[in-house]
Design an enzyme around this catalytic site. Structure first.
Site, PDB file in Angstrom:
ATOM      1  N   HIS A   1      62.871 -26.093  25.072  1.00 24.53           N
ATOM      2  CA  HIS A   1      64.245 -26.489  25.404  1.00 24.53           C
ATOM      3  C   HIS A   1      64.673 -25.940  26.758  1.00 24.53           C
ATOM      4  O   HIS A   1      65.201 -26.667  27.598  1.00 24.53           O
ATOM      5  CB  HIS A   1      65.199 -26.020  24.311  1.00 24.53           C
ATOM      6  N   ILE A   2      64.439 -24.633  26.979  1.00 21.87           N
ATOM      7  CA  ILE A   2      64.902 -24.028  28.232  1.00 21.87           C
ATOM      8  C   ILE A   2      63.981 -24.432  29.385  1.00 21.87           C
ATOM      9  O   ILE A   2      64.458 -24.858  30.452  1.00 21.87           O
ATOM     10  CB  ILE A   2      64.980 -22.486  28.095  1.00 21.87           C
TER      11      ILE A   2
ATOM     12  N   GLU B   1      65.472  -2.426  24.664  1.00 20.93           N
ATOM     13  CA  GLU B   1      66.815  -2.711  25.182  1.00 20.93           C
ATOM     14  C   GLU B   1      67.831  -1.848  24.443  1.00 20.93           C
ATOM     15  O   GLU B   1      67.676  -1.615  23.235  1.00 20.93           O
ATOM     16  CB  GLU B   1      67.155  -4.195  24.973  1.00 20.93           C
TER      17      GLU B   1
ATOM     18  N   HIS C   1      70.073  -8.756  29.530  1.00 17.03           N
ATOM     19  CA  HIS C   1      69.884  -9.806  28.518  1.00 17.03           C
ATOM     20  C   HIS C   1      71.102 -10.739  28.422  1.00 17.03           C
ATOM     21  O   HIS C   1      71.668 -10.957  27.346  1.00 17.03           O
ATOM     22  CB  HIS C   1      69.594  -9.173  27.144  1.00 17.03           C
TER      23      HIS C   1
ATOM     24  N   GLY D   1      71.043 -13.912  29.744  1.00 18.79           N
ATOM     25  CA  GLY D   1      70.634 -15.299  30.017  1.00 18.79           C
ATOM     26  C   GLY D   1      71.489 -16.316  29.278  1.00 18.79           C
ATOM     27  O   GLY D   1      71.923 -17.320  29.837  1.00 18.79           O
ATOM     28  N   GLY D   2      71.723 -16.046  28.011  1.00 13.00           N
ATOM     29  CA  GLY D   2      72.465 -17.019  27.205  1.00 13.00           C
ATOM     30  C   GLY D   2      73.919 -16.647  27.017  1.00 13.00           C
ATOM     31  O   GLY D   2      74.633 -17.287  26.242  1.00 13.00           O
TER      32      GLY D   2
ATOM     33  N   ASP E   1      52.128 -25.391  28.620  1.00  8.33           N
ATOM     34  CA  ASP E   1      52.624 -25.159  27.259  1.00  8.33           C
ATOM     35  C   ASP E   1      51.428 -25.309  26.317  1.00  8.33           C
ATOM     36  O   ASP E   1      50.539 -26.123  26.569  1.00  8.33           O
ATOM     37  CB  ASP E   1      53.703 -26.189  26.903  1.00  8.33           C
TER      38      ASP E   1
HETATM   39  P1  NAI Z   1      61.579 -23.381  22.504  1.00  7.66           P
HETATM   40  O1  NAI Z   1      61.011 -23.068  21.168  1.00  7.66           O
HETATM   41  O2  NAI Z   1      62.368 -24.611  22.671  1.00  7.66           O
HETATM   42  O3  NAI Z   1      60.376 -23.428  23.600  1.00  7.66           O
HETATM   43  C1  NAI Z   1      59.333 -22.499  23.654  1.00  7.66           C
HETATM   44  C2  NAI Z   1      58.113 -23.220  24.196  1.00  7.66           C
HETATM   45  O4  NAI Z   1      57.085 -22.273  24.420  1.00  7.66           O
HETATM   46  C3  NAI Z   1      57.567 -24.274  23.238  1.00  7.66           C
HETATM   47  O5  NAI Z   1      57.428 -25.503  23.910  1.00  7.66           O
HETATM   48  C4  NAI Z   1      56.230 -23.689  22.813  1.00  7.66           C
HETATM   49  O6  NAI Z   1      55.261 -24.687  22.538  1.00  7.66           O
HETATM   50  C5  NAI Z   1      55.864 -22.871  24.015  1.00  7.66           C
HETATM   51  N1  NAI Z   1      54.883 -21.833  23.748  1.00  7.66           N
HETATM   52  C6  NAI Z   1      54.734 -21.080  22.631  1.00  7.66           C
HETATM   53  N2  NAI Z   1      53.726 -20.212  22.790  1.00  7.66           N
HETATM   54  C7  NAI Z   1      53.208 -20.419  24.018  1.00  7.66           C
HETATM   55  C8  NAI Z   1      52.154 -19.843  24.741  1.00  7.66           C
HETATM   56  N3  NAI Z   1      51.412 -18.858  24.208  1.00  7.66           N
HETATM   57  N4  NAI Z   1      51.902 -20.315  25.979  1.00  7.66           N
HETATM   58  C9  NAI Z   1      52.643 -21.330  26.515  1.00  7.66           C
HETATM   59  N5  NAI Z   1      53.668 -21.916  25.860  1.00  7.66           N
HETATM   60  C10 NAI Z   1      53.942 -21.466  24.636  1.00  7.66           C
HETATM   61  O7  NAI Z   1      62.400 -22.093  22.934  1.00  7.66           O
HETATM   62  P2  NAI Z   1      63.578 -22.009  23.991  1.00  7.66           P
HETATM   63  O8  NAI Z   1      64.872 -22.282  23.336  1.00  7.66           O
HETATM   64  O9  NAI Z   1      63.213 -22.790  25.184  1.00  7.66           O
HETATM   65  O10 NAI Z   1      63.553 -20.446  24.310  1.00  7.66           O
HETATM   66  C11 NAI Z   1      62.494 -19.862  25.068  1.00  7.66           C
HETATM   67  C12 NAI Z   1      62.620 -18.361  25.089  1.00  7.66           C
HETATM   68  O11 NAI Z   1      63.871 -17.978  25.667  1.00  7.66           O
HETATM   69  C13 NAI Z   1      62.582 -17.690  23.718  1.00  7.66           C
HETATM   70  O12 NAI Z   1      61.810 -16.522  23.805  1.00  7.66           O
HETATM   71  C14 NAI Z   1      64.000 -17.276  23.477  1.00  7.66           C
HETATM   72  O13 NAI Z   1      64.058 -16.166  22.623  1.00  7.66           O
HETATM   73  C15 NAI Z   1      64.432 -16.936  24.893  1.00  7.66           C
HETATM   74  N6  NAI Z   1      65.889 -16.930  25.082  1.00  7.66           N
HETATM   75  C16 NAI Z   1      66.413 -15.943  25.886  1.00  7.66           C
HETATM   76  C17 NAI Z   1      67.767 -15.888  26.111  1.00  7.66           C
HETATM   77  C18 NAI Z   1      68.346 -14.844  27.000  1.00  7.66           C
HETATM   78  O14 NAI Z   1      69.506 -14.484  26.817  1.00  7.66           O
HETATM   79  N7  NAI Z   1      67.620 -14.362  27.969  1.00  7.66           N
HETATM   80  C19 NAI Z   1      68.691 -16.836  25.466  1.00  7.66           C
HETATM   81  C20 NAI Z   1      68.033 -17.884  24.729  1.00  7.66           C
HETATM   82  C21 NAI Z   1      66.670 -17.894  24.531  1.00  7.66           C
END
Ligand code: NAI
Length: 404
Positions: free
Chosen positions: A156-157, A264, A287, A289-290, A176
């Site tokens: 998603h991100i 953290e 932290h 980001g969101g 990915d």
């Molecule tokens: P998502 O589940 O939509 O996307 C994650 C992607 O990573 C998926 O497409 C998945 O196939 C891929 N993936 C999984 N393992 C992998 C690997 N070993 N190598 C390459 N790709 C791999 O998740 P979303 O919503 O995009 O979030 C991504 C990250 O951002 C998460 O860790 C989430 O916790 C973090 N996050 C951080 C925030 C912040 O405040 N900094 C706020 C929201 C999310």
């Protein structure tokens, strides 16, 4: 068996007002508290409510859930759900809803700002100017247009970032583990190494898993182009911080923006410490980001809608611990919702009750997981209450209610 309305909902931890407004507009009775009650206070409070809305500070333990098995549903108005014993709530037939993607755009925007900030050394210029330094120089400052952004994790991100980055003239490549449709002109790479070795900016957007732990260490950082930048707004366990510090000191990496850390502080009152502190062209953020007003608003709306749809219609779409069923609106009938132990023969018992009562089934839906089955049945109004009362009495029924 619980009929509604009025369903009473308790929201704690200063959940965005919009959630209260939304739920009230659906006819529910909502109480909103600004603090996070401890377990004993919550046990006293929760008796008179059928639904609880919490954020990340309120823990719903096995003990709490056992005492409150009357709850219909739980909303976690945040991304994480670790604070709830999901297994126990599943066994008790209580679905838990969260809002995993409400802050996607906020994270992608932060990363865009960091790409430009790193490229122009904005963090250092800003803190220098605050201290009275005047460093007017173009050395090492570059436009981002035409540079390559490498995204690891195109979910998603990652994919949202891809679209925004292209609008700035960046070339986007990504890796990915799952085959993903490249958006715009983005190019999927077959290996993580391809991304690391070609990108001017590497941005990490993978989840926290055993495979992503320490995913970016000494070897991966060495593969990155000299003078490239690393951005991590995913999870703190993904990057080996000591390796990053070493590569920054060697000036192999020209800078980094890090929003998440292996350790953290638990609250804003605790001191934050990291070996990255004081390093040049390193942007450190707590932290966030969101963390935007928009994301909080969106979370309020998203979880309120999920709760409302479950209470009024039985849909469990998006529940993290429950069989997911996306149900059509039911008109001119009564809908029975039944959660039961997932054991052979339960459906047969339910259908016996229906035929014994001469009831006419207008629609039936079933979804299961390893321990529970979730059965939804639309019946003619006349027979529904009788049938539901008998289903509720089955030994293996966990929760049964009728929605009108
Ligand atoms: P998502 O589940 O939509 O996307 C994650 C992607 O990573 C998926 O497409 C998945 O196939 C891929 N993936 C999984 N393992 C992998 C690997 N070993 N190598 C390459 N790709 C791999 O998740 P979303 O919503 O995009 O979030 C991504 C990250 O951002 C998460 O860790 C989430 O916790 C973090 N996050 C951080 C925030 C912040 O405040 N900094 C706020 C929201 C999310």
């Amino acid at each position: 068996m619980t009929n509604h309305p009025p369903v009473k909902i308790l929201l704690v931890e200063a959940i965005h007002e919009v959630a209260k407004e939304k739920l009230e507009s659906e006819g529910f009775q909502v109480t909103l508290l600004s603090h996070s009650p401890d377990e004993s206070e919550l046990i006293k409070l929760s008796k008179e409510f059928q639904v609880l809305g919490i954020r990340s500070k309120t823990n719903l333990t096995e003990y709490f859930l056992k005492l409150n098995n009357h709850l219909l549903a739980i909303g976690t108005f945040c991304i994480g759900t670790n604070q709830v014993d999901l297994e126990k709530s599943n066994h008790l037939g209580i679905p838990v809803f969260n809002a995993p993607y409400s802050n996607t755009r906020s994270v992608a925007e932060l990363v865009i700002s960091e790409i430009i900030a790193l490229s122009r050394q904005l963090g250092d210029r800003n803190s220098g100017a605050h201290k009275g330094e005047w460093i007017k120089s173009a050395v090492g400052s570059r436009e981002v247009r035409g540079k390559t952004l490498g995204i690891i994790g195109y979910g998603h991100i990652g994919s949202q970032l891809s679209v925004l980055a292209e609008s700035l003239g960046l070339r986007v490549i990504f890796f990915d583990v799952v085959k993903k449709l490249p958006l715009g002109n983005a190019i999927a790479m077959s290996t993580i190494e391809d991304v690391l070795s070609q990108a001017d900016f590497v941005s990490l957007h993978v989840p926290e898993t055993a495979q992503t732990k320490d995913m970016i260490g000494e070897r991966e950082l060495t593969l990155m182009k000299p003078s490239s930048y690393l951005i991590n707004a995913s999870r703190g366990t993904v990057v080996v911080i000591d390796a990053l510090v070493a590569k920054l000191k060697e000036k192999h990496i020209a800078g980094a923006a890090i929003d998440v850390f292996p350790l953290e502080p638990a609250s804003n009152k605790e001191k934050f410490q990291s070996p990255l502190q004081g390093m040049s062209n390193v942007i450190l953020t707590p932290h966030i980001g969101g963390s935007t007003e928009e994301a909080q608003y969106n979370i309020g709306v998203e979880v309120a809608i999920s709760l409302s749809q479950y209470i009024k219609n039985g849909s469990t779409t998006g529940a993290v611990n429950f069989p997911n069923v996306d149900l059509p609106v039911h008109k001119g009938c009564r809908r029975i919702l039944n959660v039961h132990k997932n054991e052979p023969g339960v459906l047969g018992e339910i259908n016996n009750i229906v035929s014994k009562n001469g009831a006419n089934i207008l629609g039936q839906y079933l979804a299961t997981d390893a321990s529970i089955g979730y059965m939804v049945m639309d019946l003619e109004k006349a027979e529904a209450t009788r049938v539901a009362t008998e289903i509720e009495k089955l030994n293996r029924s966990i929760k049964t209610r009728i929605v009108i």
